[in-house]
Design an enzyme around this catalytic site. Structure first.
Site, PDB file in Angstrom:
ATOM      1  N   ASP A 100       0.856  -1.200   0.000  1.00  0.00           N
ATOM      2  CA  ASP A 100       0.000   0.000   0.000  1.00  0.00           C
ATOM      3  C   ASP A 100       0.885   1.240   0.000  1.00  0.00           C
ATOM      4  OD1 ASP A 100       0.379   0.979   2.998  1.00  0.00           O
ATOM      5  OD2 ASP A 100       0.286  -1.201   2.977  1.00  0.00           O
TER       6      ASP A 100
ATOM      7  N   ASP B 195       0.547   3.633   2.295  1.00  0.00           N
ATOM      8  CA  ASP B 195       0.277   4.201   3.609  1.00  0.00           C
ATOM      9  C   ASP B 195      -0.836   5.255   3.468  1.00  0.00           C
ATOM     10  OD1 ASP B 195       0.851   3.994   6.361  1.00  0.00           O
ATOM     11  OD2 ASP B 195       1.910   5.887   6.289  1.00  0.00           O
TER      12      ASP B 195
END
Ligand SMILES: CSC[C@H]1O[C@H](OP(=O)(O)O)[C@H](O)[C@@H]1O
Ligand SMILES: Nc1ncnc2[nH]cnc12
Length: 292
Positions: A209, A211
């Site tokens: 991801d 974040d």
């Protein structure tokens, strides 16, 4: 010929290791308590493997509750020569794209609530963490991941946060300003403890991801971490098999980074000031350097 015995610490999404010959499970207890789960032992060719899921099967343990000291002690007692840690991580850089892998080479430790040393009153040691990763193991792992089809970044700074909550936007921006590349919750104190145990250690991190710093991307959630992991965990598994196959039939020589003898430069407590009870407890970890 000295053989390789690989300790593999599986992170989020990697709770089992298939394809081992002579597979067996050992429940062990160390002087530092019970590890996260049973050790799964087996081999690929003449390389022995010892697998341990960091959060336990079923992901029972929070990053703060992982028994890091027991885990590394259990691997050391099992005769492991090198430890490869697999971790999911968030990206703090545009070009570290979800689905990519990173052979991490530096850490910033922002954890605050974990036991992070085997040493203490009655036996003090200060190991160097200047180069926290075994350069040889990391290079082998990087090659193995690329052969498994990974887009791989050689080198990267991993910020270890306490969690279990993900970062605030202000924190995420701060870590980017610090020059960090990826963020996770577990590589510390694992890497420190491996060094104290004189075990060469490397981290292969899977980016899951961005974040929460990227304005046009949804902030990280377990749902999107699991989704990316589901699509890419086969690469991590194949990388482990590739690594073992690469080492199969080769003699294991000491790490070029001097890790197996690092305690020779780290112990400071005078012999007559040492605590015999702690010395006994340290046998598996530091018996080579402490003698006895
Ligand atoms: C499931 S998202 C957060 C969780 O994932 C990472 O675990 P690991 O390093 O064991 O793969 C991260 O550190 C958090 O523990
Ligand atoms: N963004 C993130 N922060 C901390 N740990 C993570 N593990 C996976 N993604 C993460």
């Amino acid at each position: 010929m000295t053989k390789w015995t690989l300790g593999i610490i599986g992170g989020s999404g990697l709770y089992e290791l298939d394809g081992l010959e002579d597979r067996r499970e050992d429940r062990v207890v160390t002087a530092w308590g019970e590890p996260s789960d049973t050790l799964v032992r087996g081999r690929i060719g003449d390389v022995d493997l010892v697998f341990l899921p960091r959060h336990g099967k079923g992901h029972r343990l929070t990053p703060s509750a992982v028994p890091y000291r027991a885990n590394i002690a259990a691997l050391k007692a099992a005769g492991v020569t090198d430890v490869l840690s697999i971790s999911a991580c968030g990206s703090l850089k545009e070009d570290y794209v979800p689905g990519h892998f990173v052979a991490v080479d530096q850490f910033i430790d922002r954890t605050v609530a974990r036991e992070s040393t085997y040493f203490g009153p009655g036996m003090v040691a200060h190991v160097s963490m200047a180069r926290p990763v075994c350069s040889r193991l990391s290079a082998f792992a990087a090659q193995a991941a690329e052969s498994a089809g990974a887009t791989l970044h050689r080198g990267g700074t991993y910020l270890a946060m306490e969690g279990p909550q993900f970062s605030s936007l202000a924190e995420s921006r701060l870590y980017r300003q610090w020059g960090c590349d990826v963020i996770g919750m577990t590589a510390m104190p694992e890497a420190k403890l491996a060094r104290e145990a004189e075990l060469p250690y490397a981290t292969l991190a899977m980016v899951t991801d961005y974040d929460c710093w990227r304005s046009d991307t949804e902030a990280v959630s377990v749902t999107n971490v699991l989704e990316i992991m589901g699509r890419n965990s086969a690469i991590a598994r194949t990388a482990i098999v590739n690594l073992a196959r690469t080492l199969d039939g080769t003699e294991r020589t000491p790490s070029p980074d001097g890790i197996e003898t690092c305690l020779d430069f780290a112990l400071i407590t005078a012999p007559d000031a040492r605590d015999p009870v702690l010395l006994e407890k340290l046998q598996v970890i530091a018996g080579r350097a402490l003698g006895g």
